[in-house]
Write an enzyme that holds these catalytic residues in place. Structure first.
Site, PDB file in Angstrom:
ATOM      1  N   ASP A  32     -74.784  17.291  16.715  1.00  0.00           N
ATOM      2  CA  ASP A  32     -74.421  15.933  17.132  1.00  0.00           C
ATOM      3  C   ASP A  32     -75.677  15.165  17.519  1.00  0.00           C
ATOM      4  OD1 ASP A  32     -71.922  16.816  16.774  1.00  0.00           O
ATOM      5  OD2 ASP A  32     -71.242  16.548  18.847  1.00  0.00           O
ATOM      6  N   ASP A  36     -76.903  11.650  16.006  1.00  0.00           N
ATOM      7  CA  ASP A  36     -77.129  10.456  16.826  1.00  0.00           C
ATOM      8  C   ASP A  36     -78.538   9.897  16.626  1.00  0.00           C
ATOM      9  OD1 ASP A  36     -74.591  10.610  17.744  1.00  0.00           O
ATOM     10  OD2 ASP A  36     -75.102  11.593  19.639  1.00  0.00           O
ATOM     11  N   SER A  81     -40.038   4.059   2.899  1.00  0.00           N
ATOM     12  CA  SER A  81     -39.880   5.172   3.830  1.00  0.00           C
ATOM     13  C   SER A  81     -39.230   6.328   3.077  1.00  0.00           C
ATOM     14  CB  SER A  81     -39.048   4.739   5.027  1.00  0.00           C
ATOM     15  OG  SER A  81     -37.779   4.348   4.586  1.00  0.00           O
ATOM     16  N   LEU A  82     -38.882   7.369   3.773  1.00  0.00           N
ATOM     17  CA  LEU A  82     -38.349   8.562   3.116  1.00  0.00           C
ATOM     18  C   LEU A  82     -36.969   8.883   3.650  1.00  0.00           C
ATOM     19  CD1 LEU A  82     -41.516  10.825   3.449  1.00  0.00           C
ATOM     20  CD2 LEU A  82     -40.603   9.890   1.320  1.00  0.00           C
ATOM     21  N   GLU A 113     -46.233  18.761   1.566  1.00  0.00           N
ATOM     22  CA  GLU A 113     -47.290  18.366   2.521  1.00  0.00           C
ATOM     23  C   GLU A 113     -46.700  18.290   3.912  1.00  0.00           C
ATOM     24  OE1 GLU A 113     -48.182  14.380   1.405  1.00  0.00           O
ATOM     25  OE2 GLU A 113     -48.696  14.911  -0.646  1.00  0.00           O
ATOM     26  N   LYS A 115     -45.559  16.552   7.221  1.00  0.00           N
ATOM     27  CA  LYS A 115     -45.209  15.174   7.578  1.00  0.00           C
ATOM     28  C   LYS A 115     -45.864  14.886   8.919  1.00  0.00           C
ATOM     29  CE  LYS A 115     -41.335  11.953   7.862  1.00  0.00           C
ATOM     30  NZ  LYS A 115     -41.824  11.191   8.984  1.00  0.00           N
ATOM     31  N   ASP A 117     -47.019  13.026  12.239  1.00  0.00           N
ATOM     32  CA  ASP A 117     -46.276  12.156  13.143  1.00  0.00           C
ATOM     33  C   ASP A 117     -47.222  11.101  13.718  1.00  0.00           C
ATOM     34  OD1 ASP A 117     -44.112  11.213  14.406  1.00  0.00           O
ATOM     35  OD2 ASP A 117     -43.967  12.819  15.887  1.00  0.00           O
ATOM     36  N   ARG A 136     -47.830  -0.702   8.326  1.00  0.00           N
ATOM     37  CA  ARG A 136     -46.706  -0.739   7.401  1.00  0.00           C
ATOM     38  C   ARG A 136     -45.832  -1.964   7.667  1.00  0.00           C
ATOM     39  NH1 ARG A 136     -41.418   0.936   7.465  1.00  0.00           N
ATOM     40  NH2 ARG A 136     -40.607   1.515   5.440  1.00  0.00           N
ATOM     41  N   GLU A 172     -51.562   8.336   6.989  1.00  0.00           N
ATOM     42  CA  GLU A 172     -51.039   8.313   8.348  1.00  0.00           C
ATOM     43  C   GLU A 172     -52.207   8.335   9.330  1.00  0.00           C
ATOM     44  OE1 GLU A 172     -47.774   8.182   8.255  1.00  0.00           O
ATOM     45  OE2 GLU A 172     -46.957   8.897  10.162  1.00  0.00           O
ATOM     46  N   TYR A 224     -52.180  10.213   1.968  1.00  0.00           N
ATOM     47  CA  TYR A 224     -51.169  10.975   1.222  1.00  0.00           C
ATOM     48  C   TYR A 224     -50.626  10.244  -0.002  1.00  0.00           C
ATOM     49  CZ  TYR A 224     -48.205   8.259   4.407  1.00  0.00           C
ATOM     50  OH  TYR A 224     -47.627   7.245   5.115  1.00  0.00           O
ATOM     51  N   LYS A 289     -42.641  16.087  -2.714  1.00  0.00           N
ATOM     52  CA  LYS A 289     -42.740  14.996  -3.686  1.00  0.00           C
ATOM     53  C   LYS A 289     -42.782  15.592  -5.087  1.00  0.00           C
ATOM     54  CE  LYS A 289     -45.586  12.495  -0.374  1.00  0.00           C
ATOM     55  NZ  LYS A 289     -46.928  12.029   0.001  1.00  0.00           N
ATOM     56  N   LYS A 313     -37.103  17.702   7.901  1.00  0.00           N
ATOM     57  CA  LYS A 313     -37.515  17.676   9.312  1.00  0.00           C
ATOM     58  C   LYS A 313     -37.379  19.056   9.965  1.00  0.00           C
ATOM     59  CE  LYS A 313     -38.185  13.539  10.731  1.00  0.00           C
ATOM     60  NZ  LYS A 313     -37.542  12.631  11.364  1.00  0.00           N
ATOM     61  N   CYS A 407     -31.126  11.769  51.324  1.00  0.00           N
ATOM     62  CA  CYS A 407     -32.166  11.545  50.320  1.00  0.00           C
ATOM     63  C   CYS A 407     -33.378  12.429  50.612  1.00  0.00           C
ATOM     64  CB  CYS A 407     -32.580  10.071  50.332  1.00  0.00           C
ATOM     65  SG  CYS A 407     -34.061   9.752  49.356  1.00  0.00           S
ATOM     66  N   CYS A 410     -36.299   9.857  51.828  1.00  0.00           N
ATOM     67  CA  CYS A 410     -36.261   9.036  53.038  1.00  0.00           C
ATOM     68  C   CYS A 410     -35.160   9.455  54.018  1.00  0.00           C
ATOM     69  CB  CYS A 410     -36.064   7.570  52.678  1.00  0.00           C
ATOM     70  SG  CYS A 410     -34.413   7.221  52.058  1.00  0.00           S
ATOM     71  N   CYS A 425     -29.210   7.208  46.645  1.00  0.00           N
ATOM     72  CA  CYS A 425     -29.748   7.114  47.996  1.00  0.00           C
ATOM     73  C   CYS A 425     -29.435   5.708  48.502  1.00  0.00           C
ATOM     74  CB  CYS A 425     -31.262   7.342  47.951  1.00  0.00           C
ATOM     75  SG  CYS A 425     -32.151   6.605  49.336  1.00  0.00           S
ATOM     76  N   CYS A 431     -36.477   3.263  51.353  1.00  0.00           N
ATOM     77  CA  CYS A 431     -36.859   4.545  50.735  1.00  0.00           C
ATOM     78  C   CYS A 431     -38.140   4.337  49.945  1.00  0.00           C
ATOM     79  CB  CYS A 431     -35.749   5.040  49.818  1.00  0.00           C
ATOM     80  SG  CYS A 431     -36.183   6.532  48.903  1.00  0.00           S
TER      81      CYS A 431
HETATM   82  S1  IVH Z   1     -45.043   9.636   1.643  1.00  0.00           S
HETATM   83  C1  IVH Z   1     -42.730   6.766  -0.763  1.00  0.00           C
HETATM   84  N1  IVH Z   1     -46.230  11.658   2.858  1.00  0.00           N
HETATM   85  O1  IVH Z   1     -43.340   9.312   7.029  1.00  0.00           O
HETATM   86  C2  IVH Z   1     -43.448   7.744   0.064  1.00  0.00           C
HETATM   87  N2  IVH Z   1     -45.214   9.984   4.188  1.00  0.00           N
HETATM   88  O2  IVH Z   1     -40.505   8.758   6.858  1.00  0.00           O
HETATM   89  C3  IVH Z   1     -43.833   7.207   1.375  1.00  0.00           C
HETATM   90  N3  IVH Z   1     -45.455  10.323   6.594  1.00  0.00           N
HETATM   91  O3  IVH Z   1     -43.710   5.872   6.466  1.00  0.00           O
HETATM   92  C4  IVH Z   1     -44.471   8.103   2.299  1.00  0.00           C
HETATM   93  N4  IVH Z   1     -46.621  12.174   6.473  1.00  0.00           N
HETATM   94  O4  IVH Z   1     -45.558   7.082   7.746  1.00  0.00           O
HETATM   95  C5  IVH Z   1     -45.546  10.517   3.007  1.00  0.00           C
HETATM   96  N5  IVH Z   1     -47.341  13.467   3.798  1.00  0.00           N
HETATM   97  C6  IVH Z   1     -46.663  12.333   3.939  1.00  0.00           C
HETATM   98  C7  IVH Z   1     -46.345  11.799   5.213  1.00  0.00           C
HETATM   99  C8  IVH Z   1     -45.609  10.619   5.287  1.00  0.00           C
HETATM  100  C9  IVH Z   1     -46.084  11.278   7.278  1.00  0.00           C
HETATM  101  C10 IVH Z   1     -44.722   9.178   7.205  1.00  0.00           C
HETATM  102  C11 IVH Z   1     -45.082   7.837   6.646  1.00  0.00           C
HETATM  103  C12 IVH Z   1     -43.796   7.232   6.169  1.00  0.00           C
HETATM  104  C13 IVH Z   1     -42.779   8.039   6.904  1.00  0.00           C
HETATM  105  C14 IVH Z   1     -41.478   8.100   6.130  1.00  0.00           C
END
Ligand code: IVH
Length: 673
Positions: A32, A36, A81-82, A113, A115, A117, A136, A172, A224, A289, A313, A407, A410, A425, A431
């Protein structure tokens, strides 16, 4: 000069290469310190020869000026979204549908892959240079967060290798758990509220108007998907797209794998589920996918989700532990919530030592006793809860949980009204716990919005005997505040100013801020509209209060009870004496809703009011707030950077108001008064 230009170029290349090794490949080759040093040398040269400075220089990640608001941008193609699969059978259905649509093919190749968070972000590179980054949003339009995204070290400002003419890469942004823990420690030390979970922390960090704050937050990004690609390689599979992203220096998941058919998906899921606790970031499932892009195209989309992908999930995680004790926490309205103190146990990557038991009925229903072995569950970001007791492991010494008669904070009597699950209470602001929560609520964003009044400061003020109710806030001066431990003079002045600013408010906000049991924002708004003035509300009978739309006997009783308590009456009087005010005439009887039947449109950024606030005030006066301008629009309220809506209003000859005009219309104090 030439020599300097060459050295600058060489330094930038080295820094880019080492950043890539460190942040993207997780394979640092220099210390590091040495890294730097390279940065410092570059900074010095750029200071000496400003003409060599470019926006893509690694020294230019953090812009210096905060912006007033995020611009809205349209995504080149919608961000989808999925659909979710919660159990293996859902994945089986998904796989069957895919194969049927493709003409009863055998096993399909998928890419599986993690998912992640966090939150989805789209980044556009033009000719290899980072051009724009956006959230998004609603999938069609997001917010321009380029300045913030540039501060993430794992995101290259320039692509490596043969860059395409245009690339939209999606992925993400998330906060690793270790960084999250560190950030929350800092938050607590600074007297600020900790973030609930890494996803909220990541979202909050990205939505900072000042990129210098984002720069201090431990954010990472994993790509992704490709959104758009022009002038790049011909890609035929998702696997190849991921490889191409990696080739351009963008981080992709090291866990992405091509798998074959349903069984391949389910095996991958089982493996990743085992790895999950060891991962340095939170994941909430697996995404499958279809790998072949031509097949993806044939499958297409339904509504907002592709038919070629699904999110599988993870189930909520559970673990067994022991109830050591049951304590009672006193909330803002005095409600006593039983909390189980547990033998610490690891659930889904986090140690759980407390779990809510909700209320006494819940304890009775689940028959949970002190000493019991229990199953606790943690699902995503929700508070851990006790799912059930295991009576077969119950020790003889196990004890039934009883609600204390007094309580625990208090020692006032605890009451449970008939037919109600909650015991309270009766100490009200006498309190300490209720006092703390009452002040916290009074100052919260959607109430009187006093910035900088964090939990630690409230606690200190209560300890110093300076705060018995929200009314005492207006007696504080900056000298007193500055005398608190760990409070600087500047922060004291800022807090003092924030308290003073809070005096100008609206009746709904004030009512909400009082923290009357069961009176949330909607009820506060309804009461304000119905009665128009605080005096009329505080003197109304329960039956009269019940005339308010959506207000039932329970809420009416709480409102009546609140104003029957002389202590509350006194606090309200002191607040008004201190200068807390709103415009009563606005919704008063007779002139009850001056803007009823009128439609307003808000556009651009107002200097002294957030969009929420302006909307709330207009609605409290009976107006409807709409998103689009038409002949029927009564007036458009326009702030800085107002766009097409303002143009449309001018075209149609509709009245345009600025913030001062709006304040005048609503009869509220000018900004800063
Ligand atoms: S693919 C059409 N891949 O999950 C495909 N999404 O529930 C669109 N997410 O909005 C997304 N990991 O924010 C994809 N490996 C991954 C992901 C992923 C997290 C999120 C993403 C999306 C949400 C959908």
């Amino acid at each position: 000069m030439d020599a300097a230009a060459q050295r600058v170029q060489a330094l930038r290349e080295q820094i880019a290469q080492h950043s890539h090794l460190y942040y993207v490949l997780d394979d640092p080759r220099i210390s590091d310190f040495d890294f730097d040093e390279l940065l410092r040398e570059l900074q010095q040269l750029e200071a000496q020869y400003p003409q060599l400075l470019t926006p893509q220089s690694p020294t230019q990640r953090v812009g210096a000026t905060p912006s007033a608001a995020f611009a809205t941008v349209r995504h080149p193609a919608p961000m989808l979204s999925l659909d979710n699969a919660l159990v293996a059978a859902d994945v089986e259905d998904f796989d069957r549908r895919v194969r049927e649509r493709l003409g009863d093919v055998d096993a399909v190749h998928y890419v599986a892959e993690p998912k992640l968070d966090g939150l989805a972000v789209s980044i556009i590179y033009r000719d290899g240079q980072l051009l724009r980054a956006a959230t998004r949003g609603d999938g069609e339009q997001g917010e321009d967060i380029t300045a913030n995204i540039r501060t993430l070290r794992c995101i290259p400002l320039s692509l490596s290798g043969a860059a395409p003419a245009l690339l939209e890469a999606r992925g993400e942004v998330y906060m690793p758990v270790a960084g999250f823990a560190r950030l929350n420690e800092e938050q607590l030390r600074a007297g600020l509220k900790p973030f609930v979970n890494p996803r909220n922390a990541a979202a909050g960090s990205l939505r900072q108007l000042d990129p210098r704050i984002t720069a201090t937050r431990p954010l990472e990004m994993c790509f992704y998907a490709l959104g758009a690609l022009e002038g790049g390689p011909q890609l035929t599979t998702h696997s190849a797209a991921l490889a191409a992203l990696r080739g351009w220096g963008l981080r992709t998941s090291p866990w992405a794998r091509q798998v074959l058919g349903l069984q391949g998906c389910l095996d991958y899921f089982a493996t990743l589920q085992q790895q999950r606790p060891q991962l340095p970031y939170q994941i909430d499932g697996v995404v499958y996918k279809v790998d072949e892009l031509a097949l993806q195209e044939r499958l297409g989309f339904v509504a907002r989700a592709p038919r070629w992908a699904i999110a599988h999930k993870f189930p909520a995680e559970e673990a067994q532990t022991t109830v050591l004790a049951v304590d009672f926490q006193v909330g803002r309205t005095g409600a006593l919530t039983p909390v189980a103190r547990l033998e610490p146990v690891l659930v889904g990557g986090a140690t759980v030592s407390n779990a809510t038991l909700h209320n006494m009925d819940e304890i009775a229903r689940k028959d949970i006793r002190v000493g019991d072995a229990v199953i606790v569950r943690r699902a995503g970001d929700v508070i851990p809860e006790v799912v059930r007791a295991l009576p077969e492991h119950r020790p003889e010494s196990a004890q039934v949980v009883v609600m204390p008669g007094l309580c625990p904070v208090c020692a006032s009597p605890v009451e449970r009204s008939e037919g109600q699950a909650v015991a309270r209470c009766t100490g009200a602001l006498r309190c300490r716990a209720q006092r703390h929560e009452a002040v916290r609520h009074y100052a919260s964003r959607r109430a009187l919005n006093i910035e900088g009044l964090g939990d630690a400061i409230i606690a200190q003020l209560i300890d110093a005997d300076l705060l018995h109710s929200p009314a005492d806030l207006y007696q504080l001066d900056s000298a007193v505040l500055a005398s608190l431990p760990r409070m600087g003079e500047k922060s004291a002045q800022n807090l003092c100013a924030a308290i003073a600013v809070s005096k100008a408010t609206t009746l709904p906000r004030f009512l909400y801020a009082l923290g009357i049991a069961e009176v949330g924002e909607a009820t506060a708004g309804a009461l304000a509209r119905q009665f128009g003035s605080l005096d009329l509300i505080s003197t109304a009978t329960a039956a009269q209060i019940e005339q308010t739309p959506d207000v039932g006997p329970v809420v009416a009783a709480h409102v009546r009870q609140f104003f029957d308590d002389p202590l509350n009456v006194q606090i309200v009087a002191r607040l008004r004496e201190a200068g807390v005010h709103w415009s009563e005439g606005l919704a008063a009887e007779g002139a009850s809703l001056p803007l009823l039947g009128q439609t307003y449109v808000l556009t651009g950024t107002l200097p002294g009011l957030s969009r929420d606030e302006a909307k709330e005030m207009l609605e409290a006066a009976g107006a409807k707030v709409s998103g689009s301008v038409s002949k029927r629009t009564h007036a458009v309220v326009a702030g800085a950077e107002a766009g097409t809506k303002l143009a449309k209003a001018q075209e149609l000859g509709i009245t345009v108001l600025d913030e001062a005009g709006l304040r005048q219309l609503l009869g509220i104090a000018p900004a800063g008064a």
